[in-house]
Design a protein around this motif. Structure first.
Motif, PDB file in Angstrom:
ATOM      1  N   ASN A 325      39.681  -1.559  57.688  1.00  0.00           N
ATOM      2  CA  ASN A 325      38.873  -0.603  56.994  1.00  0.00           C
ATOM      3  C   ASN A 325      37.510  -0.962  56.914  1.00  0.00           C
ATOM      4  OD1 ASN A 325      37.739  -0.196  53.977  1.00  0.00           O
ATOM      5  ND2 ASN A 325      39.153   1.344  54.388  1.00  0.00           N
ATOM      6  N   VAL A 326      36.490  -0.071  56.796  1.00  0.00           N
ATOM      7  CA  VAL A 326      35.187  -0.397  57.261  1.00  0.00           C
ATOM      8  C   VAL A 326      34.577  -1.148  55.914  1.00  0.00           C
ATOM      9  CG1 VAL A 326      32.882   0.518  57.123  1.00  0.00           C
ATOM     10  CG2 VAL A 326      34.670   1.947  58.561  1.00  0.00           C
ATOM     11  N   LEU A 327      35.116  -0.802  54.703  1.00  0.00           N
ATOM     12  CA  LEU A 327      34.672  -1.421  53.551  1.00  0.00           C
ATOM     13  C   LEU A 327      35.307  -3.096  53.367  1.00  0.00           C
ATOM     14  CD1 LEU A 327      34.663   1.047  50.668  1.00  0.00           C
ATOM     15  CD2 LEU A 327      32.731  -0.113  51.863  1.00  0.00           C
ATOM     16  N   ALA A 328      36.411  -3.162  54.040  1.00  0.00           N
ATOM     17  CA  ALA A 328      37.195  -4.259  54.325  1.00  0.00           C
ATOM     18  C   ALA A 328      36.400  -5.150  55.137  1.00  0.00           C
ATOM     19  CB  ALA A 328      38.716  -4.355  54.583  1.00  0.00           C
ATOM     20  N   GLN A 329      35.934  -4.613  56.492  1.00  0.00           N
ATOM     21  CA  GLN A 329      35.176  -5.534  57.043  1.00  0.00           C
ATOM     22  C   GLN A 329      34.100  -5.813  56.555  1.00  0.00           C
ATOM     23  OE1 GLN A 329      34.938  -3.735  61.058  1.00  0.00           O
ATOM     24  NE2 GLN A 329      36.764  -2.495  60.678  1.00  0.00           N
ATOM     25  N   ALA A 330      33.326  -5.145  55.888  1.00  0.00           N
ATOM     26  CA  ALA A 330      32.119  -5.442  55.250  1.00  0.00           C
ATOM     27  C   ALA A 330      32.355  -6.549  54.157  1.00  0.00           C
ATOM     28  CB  ALA A 330      31.443  -4.391  54.707  1.00  0.00           C
ATOM     29  N   GLY A 331      33.373  -6.570  53.552  1.00  0.00           N
ATOM     30  CA  GLY A 331      33.785  -7.649  52.517  1.00  0.00           C
ATOM     31  C   GLY A 331      34.177  -8.881  53.243  1.00  0.00           C
ATOM     32  N   MET A 332      34.813  -8.807  54.311  1.00  0.00           N
ATOM     33  CA  MET A 332      35.187 -10.077  55.141  1.00  0.00           C
ATOM     34  C   MET A 332      33.811 -10.749  55.640  1.00  0.00           C
ATOM     35  SD  MET A 332      38.199 -10.885  54.274  1.00  0.00           S
ATOM     36  CE  MET A 332      37.662 -12.262  55.312  1.00  0.00           C
ATOM     37  N   ARG A 333      32.785  -9.926  56.125  1.00  0.00           N
ATOM     38  CA  ARG A 333      31.756 -10.798  56.683  1.00  0.00           C
ATOM     39  C   ARG A 333      31.094 -11.366  55.692  1.00  0.00           C
ATOM     40  NH1 ARG A 333      30.715  -5.165  58.778  1.00  0.00           N
ATOM     41  NH2 ARG A 333      31.381  -5.064  60.890  1.00  0.00           N
ATOM     42  N   GLY A 334      31.015 -10.858  54.173  1.00  0.00           N
ATOM     43  CA  GLY A 334      30.590 -11.611  53.115  1.00  0.00           C
ATOM     44  C   GLY A 334      31.529 -12.852  52.743  1.00  0.00           C
ATOM     45  N   ALA A 335      32.775 -12.693  52.760  1.00  0.00           N
ATOM     46  CA  ALA A 335      33.488 -13.629  52.373  1.00  0.00           C
ATOM     47  C   ALA A 335      33.402 -14.686  53.515  1.00  0.00           C
ATOM     48  CB  ALA A 335      35.016 -13.079  52.147  1.00  0.00           C
ATOM     49  N   ASN A 336      33.465 -14.294  54.745  1.00  0.00           N
ATOM     50  CA  ASN A 336      33.209 -15.368  55.827  1.00  0.00           C
ATOM     51  C   ASN A 336      32.135 -16.250  55.417  1.00  0.00           C
ATOM     52  OD1 ASN A 336      35.567 -14.719  57.142  1.00  0.00           O
ATOM     53  ND2 ASN A 336      34.985 -13.367  58.415  1.00  0.00           N
ATOM     54  N   ALA A 337      30.897 -15.561  55.398  1.00  0.00           N
ATOM     55  CA  ALA A 337      29.572 -16.245  55.217  1.00  0.00           C
ATOM     56  C   ALA A 337      29.811 -17.326  54.124  1.00  0.00           C
ATOM     57  CB  ALA A 337      28.422 -15.128  54.953  1.00  0.00           C
ATOM     58  N   ALA A 338      30.340 -16.734  53.011  1.00  0.00           N
ATOM     59  CA  ALA A 338      30.643 -17.741  51.750  1.00  0.00           C
ATOM     60  C   ALA A 338      31.411 -18.857  52.373  1.00  0.00           C
ATOM     61  CB  ALA A 338      31.296 -16.939  50.614  1.00  0.00           C
ATOM     62  N   VAL A 339      32.387 -18.718  53.194  1.00  0.00           N
ATOM     63  CA  VAL A 339      33.274 -19.760  53.498  1.00  0.00           C
ATOM     64  C   VAL A 339      32.367 -20.856  54.171  1.00  0.00           C
ATOM     65  CG1 VAL A 339      34.864 -20.518  55.415  1.00  0.00           C
ATOM     66  CG2 VAL A 339      35.504 -18.824  53.603  1.00  0.00           C
ATOM     67  N   VAL A 340      31.353 -20.393  55.082  1.00  0.00           N
ATOM     68  CA  VAL A 340      30.335 -21.469  55.486  1.00  0.00           C
ATOM     69  C   VAL A 340      29.762 -22.296  54.478  1.00  0.00           C
ATOM     70  CG1 VAL A 340      28.344 -21.725  57.044  1.00  0.00           C
ATOM     71  CG2 VAL A 340      30.038 -19.992  57.500  1.00  0.00           C
ATOM     72  N   GLY A 341      29.392 -21.487  53.270  1.00  0.00           N
ATOM     73  CA  GLY A 341      28.869 -22.332  52.392  1.00  0.00           C
ATOM     74  C   GLY A 341      29.793 -23.289  51.614  1.00  0.00           C
ATOM     75  N   VAL A 342      31.030 -22.848  51.398  1.00  0.00           N
ATOM     76  CA  VAL A 342      32.028 -23.657  50.909  1.00  0.00           C
ATOM     77  C   VAL A 342      32.078 -25.120  51.689  1.00  0.00           C
ATOM     78  CG1 VAL A 342      34.212 -23.828  50.471  1.00  0.00           C
ATOM     79  CG2 VAL A 342      33.396 -21.901  49.761  1.00  0.00           C
ATOM     80  N   LEU A 343      32.341 -25.027  52.974  1.00  0.00           N
ATOM     81  CA  LEU A 343      32.397 -25.958  53.852  1.00  0.00           C
ATOM     82  C   LEU A 343      31.048 -26.982  53.792  1.00  0.00           C
ATOM     83  CD1 LEU A 343      34.160 -24.349  57.140  1.00  0.00           C
ATOM     84  CD2 LEU A 343      35.071 -25.974  55.370  1.00  0.00           C
ATOM     85  N   ALA A 344      30.049 -26.165  53.806  1.00  0.00           N
ATOM     86  CA  ALA A 344      28.888 -26.912  53.829  1.00  0.00           C
ATOM     87  C   ALA A 344      28.692 -27.963  52.557  1.00  0.00           C
ATOM     88  CB  ALA A 344      27.451 -26.131  54.109  1.00  0.00           C
ATOM     89  N   LEU A 345      29.077 -27.331  51.348  1.00  0.00           N
ATOM     90  CA  LEU A 345      28.989 -28.112  50.049  1.00  0.00           C
ATOM     91  C   LEU A 345      29.957 -29.326  50.338  1.00  0.00           C
ATOM     92  CD1 LEU A 345      27.632 -28.702  47.587  1.00  0.00           C
ATOM     93  CD2 LEU A 345      29.172 -26.926  46.354  1.00  0.00           C
ATOM     94  N   ALA A 346      31.013 -29.074  50.958  1.00  0.00           N
ATOM     95  CA  ALA A 346      32.137 -30.089  50.936  1.00  0.00           C
ATOM     96  C   ALA A 346      31.677 -30.949  51.809  1.00  0.00           C
ATOM     97  CB  ALA A 346      33.444 -29.502  51.511  1.00  0.00           C
ATOM     98  N   LEU A 347      30.715 -30.757  52.661  1.00  0.00           N
ATOM     99  CA  LEU A 347      30.242 -31.730  53.689  1.00  0.00           C
ATOM    100  C   LEU A 347      29.673 -32.711  52.984  1.00  0.00           C
ATOM    101  CD1 LEU A 347      29.777 -32.820  56.586  1.00  0.00           C
ATOM    102  CD2 LEU A 347      28.045 -31.047  57.002  1.00  0.00           C
ATOM    103  N   TYR A 348      28.813 -32.355  52.280  1.00  0.00           N
ATOM    104  CA  TYR A 348      28.044 -32.991  51.334  1.00  0.00           C
ATOM    105  C   TYR A 348      29.122 -34.001  50.286  1.00  0.00           C
ATOM    106  CZ  TYR A 348      24.885 -34.672  47.712  1.00  0.00           C
ATOM    107  OH  TYR A 348      24.106 -35.810  46.799  1.00  0.00           O
ATOM    108  N   ASP A 349      29.636 -33.150  49.556  1.00  0.00           N
ATOM    109  CA  ASP A 349      30.594 -33.621  48.430  1.00  0.00           C
ATOM    110  C   ASP A 349      31.976 -33.174  48.367  1.00  0.00           C
ATOM    111  OD1 ASP A 349      31.479 -35.156  46.208  1.00  0.00           O
ATOM    112  OD2 ASP A 349      30.264 -33.784  44.738  1.00  0.00           O
ATOM    113  N   PRO A 350      32.987 -33.744  48.649  1.00  0.00           N
ATOM    114  CA  PRO A 350      33.078 -35.117  48.632  1.00  0.00           C
ATOM    115  C   PRO A 350      33.083 -35.915  49.956  1.00  0.00           C
ATOM    116  CG  PRO A 350      35.164 -34.145  48.931  1.00  0.00           C
ATOM    117  CD  PRO A 350      34.080 -33.197  48.878  1.00  0.00           C
ATOM    118  N   VAL A 351      32.871 -35.207  51.055  1.00  0.00           N
ATOM    119  CA  VAL A 351      32.957 -35.802  52.385  1.00  0.00           C
ATOM    120  C   VAL A 351      32.009 -36.889  52.777  1.00  0.00           C
ATOM    121  CG1 VAL A 351      33.083 -35.575  54.914  1.00  0.00           C
ATOM    122  CG2 VAL A 351      34.281 -34.027  53.357  1.00  0.00           C
TER     123      VAL A 351
END
Length: 396
Positions: A325-351
């Motif tokens: 779905n077009v809207l689902a794809q747009a939502g997933m683009r945002g969610a995937n970008a957020a995953v990068v942020g989640v991993l980036a913060l985890a890289l700092y704390d606790p890793v």
């Protein structure tokens, strides 16, 4: 690039057994190891499809990295592949934890502590490599880079597992609003071999066991043990260390083992590869009354993983159906970008904060990162090298 849909359970088992023997550093590091193995090295996934899986598993209760691995095996080789992925990734650390519970191993002394510290530095290098690679693929423009930054802020504000969920929710909402025109609209082919009917059945089983098991716990000790660990696995989001309070309440709180025994096992769990949920095998084996030993370990291990895997199977057929779905794809683009942020913060704390304690630590972690990114060395080589260096430094 799309997911290669045909493969064998043996192939999946071999890949995950290697990861189960070498994936140190906790669930965030595991996602980095998985990306290196299945996106970069084997090409079973592209970063978008992999990011979709990670985003889904952040939403669900249970051990996120094990759920991602289970889904990879399912998509590669069907139900046998899913079982092979779980067994290969889980078995090495489960065996080690049972050995610790039975007194066959002891993780103490300067050498062991040095090796453990070296493995933490490996995790820094692996997670940094994953953040860099996923950022290139999933945040290729200003909008999605901004979403990643906002995801980090959401995690800082809310904290803990709530922060992770908030980050994905914020990313999805911003993706719906801002990312509908980004990309070419193509969807990586990632259909799970699970029907919607089977997904509904898995959901009913997940809920049914959660409701019925407390009434069966008084029938015999084995069902009581199964209920305690199933409930812990079903009611925790984020996996890993988040499950510890529930496990403590379900074991120490019931008098099955002492606080000191619990903490000793938790310390040992930091020194083994694979999922932290295999701590359950230690607790089941170390329980004061039957079932304990190997049988108790097996019951506890299956019980704690089962709810997360059931809810994943329940979600997959509906999740992947929405992705076209077009809207689902747009939502997933945002969610995937957020995953990068989640991993980036985890890289700092606790890793980073738990591993890099001196300039020498930083130099070693940087060397591991360069070895992975620039020299393209296999992660196993980096694991062995930094563990060895850590052990030498520990005894000096």
């Amino acid at each position: 690039m799309s997911i290669e849909k045909t493969g064998s359970a043996g192939e999946v088992f071999g890949a995950f057994l290697k990861l189960g023997l070498t994936s140190f550093g906790g669930p965030i590091a595991h996602l980095g190891y998985f990306r290196d193995e299945f996106v970069t090295r084997r090409g079973w996934f592209d970063d978008k499809a992999y990011g979709d899986l990670v985003a889904l598993c952040q939403f669900l209760p249970g051990p996120a990295s094990s759920q991602v691995g289970f889904a990879i095996g399912l998509m590669r080789a069907g139900p046998l592949g899913a079982a092979a992925a779980w067994i290969g990734f889980t078995l090495p650390s489960a065996i080690l934890m049972v050995a610790v519970a039975l007194g066959a191993a002891a993780l103490d002394g300067d050498l062991a502590q040095g090796v453990l510290h070296g493995l933490k530095l490996v995790a820094v290098a692996v997670v940094a490599q994953a953040v860099l690679g996923m950022a290139k693929s999933l945040t290729p423009d200003r909008v999605r880079a901004g979403i990643a930054v906002l995801a980090v802020l959401a995690m800082v504000v809310f904290g803990g597992v709530l922060g992770q969920v908030a980050a994905i929710v914020v990313g999805t909402a911003l993706g719906l609003a801002l990312c509908q025109e980004k990309g070419n609209g193509a969807v990586a082919e990632a259909k799970a071999p699970v029907s919607r009917g089977f997904g509904v059945l898995a959901l009913l089983l997940f809920v049914g066991l959660l409701v019925v098991l407390p009434f069966l716990a008084g029938v015999n000790p084995a069902l009581a043990l199964f209920d305690a660990f199933y409930r812990a696995g079903a009611l925790v989001f984020g996996g890993g260390h988040v499950v510890l309070p529930l496990l403590e309440a379900g074991t120490v709180g019931k008098g099955w083992l002492s606080e000191s025994t619990f903490l000793a096992g938790y310390g040992a769990a930091q020194a083994v590869p694979g999922p932290l949920f295999t701590f359950a095998a230690y607790l089941g084996a170390a329980s004061s009354g039957p079932p304990n030993g190997v049988l108790g370990a097996g019951i506890a291990l299956v019980a704690i993983f089962l709810p997360g895997l059931l809810i994943l199977v329940a979600a997959l057929p509906f999740w992947h159906g929405l992705r076209g779905n077009v809207l689902a794809q747009a939502g997933m683009r945002g969610a995937n970008a957020a995953v990068v942020g989640v991993l980036a913060l985890a890289l700092y704390d606790p890793v980073f904060t738990s591993a890099v304690l001196s300039p020498l630590d930083f130099a070693l972690a940087l060397a591991g990162f360069v070895a992975l990114v620039s020299w393209k060395l296999p992660p196993l080589w980096v694991v062995v090298a930094l563990a060895a260096v850590g052990g030498v430094i520990g005894v000096l």
